[in-house]
Design a protein around this motif. Structure first.
Motif, short mmCIF file in Angstrom:
data_model
loop_
_atom_site.label_atom_id
_atom_site.label_comp_id
_atom_site.label_asym_id
_atom_site.label_seq_id
_atom_site.Cartn_x
_atom_site.Cartn_y
_atom_site.Cartn_z
N HIS A 102 41.70 35.21 47.32
CA HIS A 102 41.82 35.87 46.01
C HIS A 102 43.28 35.81 45.60
O HIS A 102 44.14 36.41 46.24
CB HIS A 102 41.35 37.32 46.09
CG HIS A 102 41.45 38.06 44.79
ND1 HIS A 102 40.51 37.96 43.79
CD2 HIS A 102 42.40 38.91 44.32
CE1 HIS A 102 40.86 38.72 42.77
NE2 HIS A 102 42.01 39.30 43.07
N GLU A 103 43.57 35.05 44.54
CA GLU A 103 44.96 34.90 44.13
C GLU A 103 45.57 36.22 43.69
O GLU A 103 46.55 36.68 44.23
CB GLU A 103 45.08 33.87 43.01
CG GLU A 103 45.12 32.44 43.52
CD GLU A 103 45.68 31.49 42.50
OE1 GLU A 103 45.97 31.92 41.37
OE2 GLU A 103 45.86 30.31 42.83
N GLY A 104 44.95 36.86 42.70
CA GLY A 104 45.50 38.12 42.20
C GLY A 104 46.96 37.95 41.85
O GLY A 104 47.43 36.87 41.52
N ALA A 105 47.71 39.01 41.91
CA ALA A 105 49.16 38.95 41.74
C ALA A 105 49.78 38.85 43.12
O ALA A 105 49.27 39.43 44.08
CB ALA A 105 49.66 40.18 41.01
N ALA A 111 44.73 43.78 39.73
CA ALA A 111 44.25 42.80 40.70
C ALA A 111 43.34 43.44 41.73
O ALA A 111 42.37 42.84 42.19
CB ALA A 111 45.43 42.10 41.37
N ALA A 112 43.65 44.68 42.12
CA ALA A 112 42.81 45.38 43.09
C ALA A 112 41.43 45.64 42.51
O ALA A 112 40.41 45.45 43.18
CB ALA A 112 43.47 46.69 43.50
N THR A 113 41.39 46.06 41.25
CA THR A 113 40.10 46.31 40.59
C THR A 113 39.31 45.01 40.48
O THR A 113 38.09 44.98 40.71
CB THR A 113 40.34 46.91 39.20
OG1 THR A 113 41.07 48.12 39.34
CG2 THR A 113 39.02 47.19 38.49
N SER A 114 39.98 43.93 40.11
CA SER A 114 39.32 42.63 39.99
C SER A 114 38.75 42.17 41.33
O SER A 114 37.62 41.67 41.40
CB SER A 114 40.32 41.59 39.46
OG SER A 114 39.77 40.28 39.51
N LEU A 115 39.52 42.36 42.39
CA LEU A 115 39.04 41.97 43.72
C LEU A 115 37.80 42.75 44.09
O LEU A 115 36.81 42.20 44.58
CB LEU A 115 40.14 42.19 44.74
CG LEU A 115 39.73 42.03 46.21
CD1 LEU A 115 39.22 40.62 46.48
CD2 LEU A 115 40.88 42.37 47.14
N LEU A 116 37.81 44.06 43.88
CA LEU A 116 36.67 44.88 44.24
C LEU A 116 35.43 44.50 43.44
O LEU A 116 34.30 44.54 43.95
CB LEU A 116 36.99 46.36 44.05
CG LEU A 116 38.04 46.94 45.01
CD1 LEU A 116 38.28 48.42 44.70
CD2 LEU A 116 37.61 46.77 46.46
#
Length: 356
Positions: free
Chosen positions: A247-250, A259-264
């Motif tokens: 997971h790239e995220g920031a 990014a944490a919300t997107s990952l979850l």
């Protein structure tokens, strides 16, 4: 009408059957069909997304009209919507089932209402039978329905002075064997284990759940690595028994708490119900800062390291009134180390503490 002792026995059997199904996007559900004299006619369970629900699985084992007048004992309220499969409430009505006994109400906005539909069709319905056991069975899935995301445990190991590593970045090992065994046991209970690329590059973790003798636990969490830096091809995580999720995220979640919300959200869509966030300090801080930690595990070793590498980084606290208060649920002695289990207070509770 109260459940009979025979129906309660059948409910316990249905709960054991539910565990045959996979834990994922859909709940683990079991069903037992009883004849009017209490004889088991058929049993079923849900085998995963897109397959027959438990009630329909059990009905499918009977011939035409064999379930007429029967009692269906189900761990979760029969659904009342059409998704990949049809509504179980309608299937039970069409089969001529006379009574339905279930443990837990369906919390879904779209799928709930099965009990009301059955009653409207003249079926006798009793809910809440062995409800505590039913909620325990479905605890992780119910949490996802309530939160809209997986349950998140944030774990770290630290020295007595709050350091996660020595000044040169080395951290193996701060805690002793008993603490590490406890971590692996908790990993095995999770669906996914999340670390940052910094942890992978520094420690080369396997991200597996292992027994003290080195053998793998039967259940293994999905390894998830967050960050933009490339992972070496020979990293141990590539040898994990489950496929790696990147997971790239920031980078290090430093600039972007979304990014944490997107990952979850991605993990929820993959059927992940329990997430174990294990490293490093910046990643842990991001989940705490975003209010996405449901449980904190702090393993504290009686050692002093000093230096700049603290157990967590920026938690979003700029003044003492903004401190993130936690409620201690347990303190355990693990060899020479201590485990502190705590739950963060939610926004309203944080503010209430600040006004005392």
């Amino acid at each position: 009408m109260e459940a009979t002792e025979r129906e309660r026995e059948a409910m316990r059997r249905a709960m054991s059957l539910a565990l045959h199904g996979p834990r994922g996007v859909n709940p683990q559900v079991g069903a037992v069909l009883l004849s009017p004299d209490g004889t088991v006619l058929a049993e079923g369970w849900h085998r995963g997304a897109g397959t027959a629900h438990a009630e329909v699985d059990a009905l499918g084992r009977l011939g035409p009209d064999a379930a007429r007048g029967a009692t269906a004992v189900v761990t979760l309220e029969p659904c009342n919507h059409t998704g990949r499969t049809g509504p179980c409430s309608e299937a039970l009505i069409a089969a001529g089932v006379a009574r339905v006994v279930y443990a837990v109400d369906d919390p879904g906005r779209a799928s709930s209402g099965g009990a009301a539909r059955l009653r409207a069709a003249g079926v006798d319905v009793t809910g809440g039978v062995l409800a505590d056991e039913g909620r325990a069975l479905l605890d992780s899935w119910l949490t996802v329905q309530r939160l809209g995301r997986p349950h998140v445990t944030v774990k770290w190991a630290q020295s007595l002075d709050g350091r996660a590593a020595a000044a040169d970045g080395t951290s193996q090992w701060i805690t002793g064997p008993a603490a590490r065994e406890d971590v692996h046991r908790r990993r095995a209970a999770a669906d996914a284990i999340v670390v940052g690329t910094g942890t992978v590059l520094a420690d080369d973790p396997a991200l597996t759940a292992r027994r003290p003798d080195g053998a793998l636990h039967d259940a293994q969490p999905m390894p998830v690595v967050v960050g933009r830096r490339p992972i070496p091809g020979d990293a141990r995580v590539h040898r994990h028994p489950r496929p790696l999720m990147l997971h790239e995220g920031a980078e290090l979640f430093g600039e972007d708490d979304h990014a944490a919300t997107s990952l979850l959200a991605q993990l929820r869509d993959r059927g992940v119900q329990r997430v174990f966030v294990e490293g490093g300090p910046t990643l842990a801080s991001a989940f705490l800062r975003a209010g996405l930690a449901d449980e904190v595990l702090a393993y504290v070793a009686p050692t002093l390291l000093g230096g700049p590498i603290t157990a967590i980084g920026d938690a979003g606290v700029t003044t003492i009134d903004e401190q993130l208060r936690l409620d201690v649920a347990a303190v355990e002695r693990l060899g020479d180390d201590l485990l502190i289990v705590a739950t963060p207070r939610r926004a309203g509770e944080q503010q209430q503490e600040g006004t005392r």
